[in-house]
Scaffold this motif. Sequence first.
Motif, PDB file in Angstrom:
ATOM      1  N   VAL A 196       0.841  -1.195   0.000  1.00 23.87           N
ATOM      2  CA  VAL A 196       0.000   0.000   0.000  1.00 23.87           C
ATOM      3  C   VAL A 196       0.880   1.250   0.000  1.00 23.87           C
ATOM      4  O   VAL A 196       0.623   2.204  -0.733  1.00 23.87           O
ATOM      5  CB  VAL A 196      -0.966  -0.004   1.207  1.00 23.87           C
ATOM      6  N   ALA A 197       1.934   1.240   0.781  1.00 21.61           N
ATOM      7  CA  ALA A 197       2.834   2.392   0.837  1.00 21.61           C
ATOM      8  C   ALA A 197       3.517   2.613  -0.515  1.00 21.61           C
ATOM      9  O   ALA A 197       3.630   3.749  -0.985  1.00 21.61           O
ATOM     10  CB  ALA A 197       3.876   2.195   1.928  1.00 21.61           C
ATOM     11  N   ARG A 198       3.964   1.526  -1.135  1.00 22.52           N
ATOM     12  CA  ARG A 198       4.623   1.643  -2.441  1.00 22.52           C
ATOM     13  C   ARG A 198       3.647   2.170  -3.486  1.00 22.52           C
ATOM     14  O   ARG A 198       3.992   3.027  -4.306  1.00 22.52           O
ATOM     15  CB  ARG A 198       5.191   0.291  -2.876  1.00 22.52           C
ATOM     16  N   THR A 199       2.410   1.692  -3.428  1.00 25.62           N
ATOM     17  CA  THR A 199       1.394   2.168  -4.363  1.00 25.62           C
ATOM     18  C   THR A 199       1.115   3.651  -4.161  1.00 25.62           C
ATOM     19  O   THR A 199       0.965   4.398  -5.134  1.00 25.62           O
ATOM     20  CB  THR A 199       0.102   1.345  -4.195  1.00 25.62           C
ATOM     21  N   ASN A 200       1.074   4.083  -2.912  1.00 17.41           N
ATOM     22  CA  ASN A 200       0.855   5.501  -2.638  1.00 17.41           C
ATOM     23  C   ASN A 200       1.995   6.363  -3.175  1.00 17.41           C
ATOM     24  O   ASN A 200       1.763   7.463  -3.681  1.00 17.41           O
ATOM     25  CB  ASN A 200       0.656   5.741  -1.145  1.00 17.41           C
TER      26      ASN A 200
END
Length: 114
Positions: free
Chosen positions: A28-32
């Motif tokens: 999720v962090a990488r996608t953000n």
Amino acid sequence: MIRILAVVLPAVGTAAAAMAALYPRDEVARTNVIIGSLGQLHGQIAVEVWGLQCDSTPSDDPKSPWKKNAEVIEKWMARKEQILNPARSNPAGSGATEAKSLPTGASQQPAAPK
């Protein structure tokens, strides 16, 4: 009331654990980060597109507007690939290089009208 909580709280805990297992935080962090970087690239393109010069005839002359426009567009495409595939474009994994490469096309184009 205690009986209801005895049934509800384990169900809530199980649901929270399932969410954590299905949606890992690092993903999720990488996608953000990717979404934020693409948003920055979109803003850069939106500003710089006003500085592109119209020319209907392609030319190999490096000083022609066609060639300059092509170079700017290629930089945008390379930046997009850097954002979407950071492992291929940046083997060291350093985000500093990517952040510095973002505004390179802006210095070559005239300022956007306000």
